[in-house]
Design a protein around this motif. Structure first.
Motif, PDB file in Angstrom:
ATOM      1  N   MET A   1       0.853  -1.179   0.000  1.00  0.00           N
ATOM      2  CA  MET A   1       0.000   0.000   0.000  1.00  0.00           C
ATOM      3  C   MET A   1       0.894   1.236   0.000  1.00  0.00           C
ATOM      4  SD  MET A   1      -2.978   1.193   2.662  1.00  0.00           S
ATOM      5  CE  MET A   1      -3.810  -0.350   2.793  1.00  0.00           C
ATOM      6  N   ASP A   2       0.584   2.190  -0.841  1.00  0.00           N
ATOM      7  CA  ASP A   2       1.409   3.385  -0.921  1.00  0.00           C
ATOM      8  C   ASP A   2       1.082   4.359   0.210  1.00  0.00           C
ATOM      9  OD1 ASP A   2      -1.062   3.874  -1.991  1.00  0.00           O
ATOM     10  OD2 ASP A   2      -0.355   5.390  -3.394  1.00  0.00           O
ATOM     11  N   LEU A   3       1.912   5.356   0.329  1.00  0.00           N
ATOM     12  CA  LEU A   3       1.829   6.300   1.440  1.00  0.00           C
ATOM     13  C   LEU A   3       0.505   7.066   1.453  1.00  0.00           C
ATOM     14  CD1 LEU A   3       3.398   7.512   3.785  1.00  0.00           C
ATOM     15  CD2 LEU A   3       4.266   9.242   2.223  1.00  0.00           C
ATOM     16  N   ILE A   4       0.040   7.491   0.293  1.00  0.00           N
ATOM     17  CA  ILE A   4      -1.206   8.266   0.227  1.00  0.00           C
ATOM     18  C   ILE A   4      -2.392   7.413   0.665  1.00  0.00           C
ATOM     19  CG2 ILE A   4      -2.792   9.448  -1.338  1.00  0.00           C
ATOM     20  CD1 ILE A   4      -0.328  10.368  -2.898  1.00  0.00           C
ATOM     21  N   ALA A   5      -2.425   6.159   0.232  1.00  0.00           N
ATOM     22  CA  ALA A   5      -3.520   5.269   0.626  1.00  0.00           C
ATOM     23  C   ALA A   5      -3.492   5.009   2.131  1.00  0.00           C
ATOM     24  CB  ALA A   5      -3.424   3.954  -0.142  1.00  0.00           C
ATOM     25  N   GLU A   6      -2.304   4.906   2.707  1.00  0.00           N
ATOM     26  CA  GLU A   6      -2.191   4.714   4.163  1.00  0.00           C
ATOM     27  C   GLU A   6      -2.723   5.929   4.916  1.00  0.00           C
ATOM     28  OE1 GLU A   6       1.647   3.500   5.563  1.00  0.00           O
ATOM     29  OE2 GLU A   6       1.879   2.062   3.931  1.00  0.00           O
ATOM     30  N   LEU A   7      -2.351   7.118   4.445  1.00  0.00           N
ATOM     31  CA  LEU A   7      -2.831   8.339   5.093  1.00  0.00           C
ATOM     32  C   LEU A   7      -4.352   8.458   4.996  1.00  0.00           C
ATOM     33  CD1 LEU A   7      -0.094  10.864   3.939  1.00  0.00           C
ATOM     34  CD2 LEU A   7      -0.449   9.987   6.241  1.00  0.00           C
ATOM     35  N   GLU A   8      -4.906   8.131   3.828  1.00  0.00           N
ATOM     36  CA  GLU A   8      -6.362   8.162   3.665  1.00  0.00           C
ATOM     37  C   GLU A   8      -7.037   7.173   4.598  1.00  0.00           C
ATOM     38  OE1 GLU A   8      -8.027   7.744  -0.191  1.00  0.00           O
ATOM     39  OE2 GLU A   8      -7.197   9.633  -0.907  1.00  0.00           O
ATOM     40  N   ALA A   9      -6.467   5.972   4.719  1.00  0.00           N
ATOM     41  CA  ALA A   9      -7.043   4.959   5.609  1.00  0.00           C
ATOM     42  C   ALA A   9      -7.015   5.421   7.058  1.00  0.00           C
ATOM     43  CB  ALA A   9      -6.279   3.646   5.453  1.00  0.00           C
ATOM     44  N   GLU A  10      -5.951   6.111   7.470  1.00  0.00           N
ATOM     45  CA  GLU A  10      -5.875   6.655   8.832  1.00  0.00           C
ATOM     46  C   GLU A  10      -6.953   7.714   9.057  1.00  0.00           C
ATOM     47  OE1 GLU A  10      -2.036   8.142   9.911  1.00  0.00           O
ATOM     48  OE2 GLU A  10      -1.027   6.307   9.242  1.00  0.00           O
ATOM     49  N   GLN A  11      -7.128   8.606   8.069  1.00  0.00           N
ATOM     50  CA  GLN A  11      -8.137   9.658   8.188  1.00  0.00           C
ATOM     51  C   GLN A  11      -9.546   9.073   8.299  1.00  0.00           C
ATOM     52  OE1 GLN A  11      -7.934  13.107   8.316  1.00  0.00           O
ATOM     53  NE2 GLN A  11      -5.775  12.731   8.703  1.00  0.00           N
ATOM     54  N   ILE A  12      -9.834   8.065   7.482  1.00  0.00           N
ATOM     55  CA  ILE A  12     -11.154   7.433   7.507  1.00  0.00           C
ATOM     56  C   ILE A  12     -11.387   6.738   8.835  1.00  0.00           C
ATOM     57  CG2 ILE A  12     -12.518   5.576   6.473  1.00  0.00           C
ATOM     58  CD1 ILE A  12     -11.279   6.418   3.763  1.00  0.00           C
ATOM     59  N   ALA A  13     -10.349   6.060   9.352  1.00  0.00           N
ATOM     60  CA  ALA A  13     -10.484   5.374  10.645  1.00  0.00           C
ATOM     61  C   ALA A  13     -10.691   6.375  11.775  1.00  0.00           C
ATOM     62  CB  ALA A  13      -9.251   4.521  10.907  1.00  0.00           C
ATOM     63  N   SER A  14     -10.050   7.549  11.702  1.00  0.00           N
ATOM     64  CA  SER A  14     -10.196   8.537  12.768  1.00  0.00           C
ATOM     65  C   SER A  14     -11.593   9.160  12.770  1.00  0.00           C
ATOM     66  CB  SER A  14      -9.137   9.636  12.623  1.00  0.00           C
ATOM     67  OG  SER A  14      -9.382  10.407  11.472  1.00  0.00           O
ATOM     68  N   LEU A  15     -12.246   9.211  11.595  1.00  0.00           N
ATOM     69  CA  LEU A  15     -13.607   9.749  11.541  1.00  0.00           C
ATOM     70  C   LEU A  15     -14.605   8.804  12.193  1.00  0.00           C
ATOM     71  CD1 LEU A  15     -13.676  11.199   7.928  1.00  0.00           C
ATOM     72  CD2 LEU A  15     -13.709  12.486  10.050  1.00  0.00           C
ATOM     73  N   GLY A  16     -14.368   7.492  12.071  1.00  0.00           N
ATOM     74  CA  GLY A  16     -15.240   6.505  12.706  1.00  0.00           C
ATOM     75  C   GLY A  16     -16.638   6.461  12.128  1.00  0.00           C
ATOM     76  N   LYS A  17     -16.790   6.752  10.836  1.00  0.00           N
ATOM     77  CA  LYS A  17     -18.116   6.725  10.205  1.00  0.00           C
ATOM     78  C   LYS A  17     -18.416   5.349   9.654  1.00  0.00           C
ATOM     79  CE  LYS A  17     -19.252  11.341   8.920  1.00  0.00           C
ATOM     80  NZ  LYS A  17     -20.639  11.551   8.706  1.00  0.00           N
ATOM     81  N   GLU A  18     -19.683   4.982   9.711  1.00  0.00           N
ATOM     82  CA  GLU A  18     -20.166   3.717   9.159  1.00  0.00           C
ATOM     83  C   GLU A  18     -20.885   4.025   7.853  1.00  0.00           C
ATOM     84  OE1 GLU A  18     -20.302  -0.342   9.199  1.00  0.00           O
ATOM     85  OE2 GLU A  18     -19.446   0.895  10.784  1.00  0.00           O
ATOM     86  N   ILE A  19     -20.243   3.691   6.730  1.00  0.00           N
ATOM     87  CA  ILE A  19     -20.822   3.942   5.412  1.00  0.00           C
ATOM     88  C   ILE A  19     -21.390   2.631   4.884  1.00  0.00           C
ATOM     89  CG2 ILE A  19     -20.373   4.747   3.063  1.00  0.00           C
ATOM     90  CD1 ILE A  19     -19.997   6.922   5.160  1.00  0.00           C
ATOM     91  N   PRO A  20     -22.696   2.575   4.602  1.00  0.00           N
ATOM     92  CA  PRO A  20     -23.266   1.320   4.089  1.00  0.00           C
ATOM     93  C   PRO A  20     -22.829   1.064   2.653  1.00  0.00           C
ATOM     94  CG  PRO A  20     -24.907   3.043   4.068  1.00  0.00           C
ATOM     95  CD  PRO A  20     -23.697   3.624   4.745  1.00  0.00           C
ATOM     96  N   ASP A  21     -22.999  -0.176   2.221  1.00  0.00           N
ATOM     97  CA  ASP A  21     -22.668  -0.553   0.855  1.00  0.00           C
ATOM     98  C   ASP A  21     -23.833  -0.142  -0.040  1.00  0.00           C
ATOM     99  OD1 ASP A  21     -21.288  -1.923  -1.270  1.00  0.00           O
ATOM    100  OD2 ASP A  21     -22.838  -3.445  -1.090  1.00  0.00           O
ATOM    101  N   PHE A  22     -23.625   0.857  -0.895  1.00  0.00           N
ATOM    102  CA  PHE A  22     -24.654   1.269  -1.845  1.00  0.00           C
ATOM    103  C   PHE A  22     -23.991   1.681  -3.136  1.00  0.00           C
ATOM    104  CE2 PHE A  22     -23.426   5.221   0.133  1.00  0.00           C
ATOM    105  CZ  PHE A  22     -23.566   6.189  -0.846  1.00  0.00           C
ATOM    106  N   LYS A  23     -24.783   1.683  -4.199  1.00  0.00           N
ATOM    107  CA  LYS A  23     -24.273   2.015  -5.527  1.00  0.00           C
ATOM    108  C   LYS A  23     -25.322   2.839  -6.265  1.00  0.00           C
ATOM    109  CE  LYS A  23     -25.899  -2.357  -7.474  1.00  0.00           C
ATOM    110  NZ  LYS A  23     -27.116  -1.798  -7.989  1.00  0.00           N
ATOM    111  N   ALA A  24     -25.016   3.187  -7.496  1.00  0.00           N
ATOM    112  CA  ALA A  24     -25.981   3.930  -8.297  1.00  0.00           C
ATOM    113  C   ALA A  24     -27.219   3.068  -8.519  1.00  0.00           C
ATOM    114  CB  ALA A  24     -25.358   4.316  -9.638  1.00  0.00           C
ATOM    115  N   GLY A  25     -28.380   3.672  -8.414  1.00  0.00           N
ATOM    116  CA  GLY A  25     -29.638   2.951  -8.576  1.00  0.00           C
ATOM    117  C   GLY A  25     -30.328   2.656  -7.257  1.00  0.00           C
ATOM    118  N   ASP A  26     -29.593   2.732  -6.157  1.00  0.00           N
ATOM    119  CA  ASP A  26     -30.182   2.485  -4.846  1.00  0.00           C
ATOM    120  C   ASP A  26     -30.887   3.744  -4.348  1.00  0.00           C
ATOM    121  OD1 ASP A  26     -28.988   0.032  -5.035  1.00  0.00           O
ATOM    122  OD2 ASP A  26     -27.426   0.446  -3.560  1.00  0.00           O
ATOM    123  N   THR A  27     -31.993   3.550  -3.667  1.00  0.00           N
ATOM    124  CA  THR A  27     -32.684   4.666  -3.031  1.00  0.00           C
ATOM    125  C   THR A  27     -32.108   4.831  -1.640  1.00  0.00           C
ATOM    126  OG1 THR A  27     -34.691   4.189  -4.280  1.00  0.00           O
ATOM    127  CG2 THR A  27     -34.929   5.579  -2.340  1.00  0.00           C
TER     128      THR A  27
END
Length: 129
Positions: A1-27
């Motif tokens: 994993m490159d440095l930018i992806a690691e930093l992004e993963a740290e930022q996402i983990a620090s936010l602690g948000k639960e994002i459901p699995d959804f895609k285009a077409g979902d309501t």
């Protein structure tokens, strides 16, 4: 994993948000924090997700379209915004493309999206390793 992806993963983990699995077409129903003067409240915006951009990264966004009083309204939400309180998937859509911009020119029955009834949630990333 490159440095930018690691930093992004740290930022996402620090936010602690639960994002459901959804895609285009979902309501989806998005609870968005609205500030009016000194008060803050959560306003729901429910509609069809017509696009997802920049994947699941910190810069990810999604566009939700709804019909309000006969007029089409679209709103772009950042995936990891502090103003997004929650994202709830109301129903799964059965579509064959990633961007549903063609819905902008459709009205009535031709703008409907069939529901996907055989949806199975993907395995968590920790279980795939």
């Amino acid at each position: 994993m490159d440095l930018i992806a690691e930093l992004e993963a740290e930022q996402i983990a620090s936010l602690g948000k639960e994002i459901p699995d959804f895609k285009a077409g979902d309501t989806v129903r998005v609870g968005y924090k609205v500030t009016e003067g000194t008060r803050t409240r959560v306003q729901n915006f429910e509609g069809v997700c017509i696009s997802r951009k920049n994947g699941d990264g910190i810069a990810g966004t999604f566009t939700v379209r709804k019909i309000s009083f006969g007029e089409g309204v679209e709103r772009i939400f950042p995936l990891y915004s502090t103003n997004v309180e929650h994202i709830t998937v109301v129903r799964r859509g059965k579509v064959r493309r990633a961007k549903l911009y063609y819905l902008r020119s459709r009205r009535g029955k031709s703008a409907r999206i069939a529901e996907q009834t055989n949806y199975r949630a993907p395995k968590p990333k920790s279980a795939q390793l």
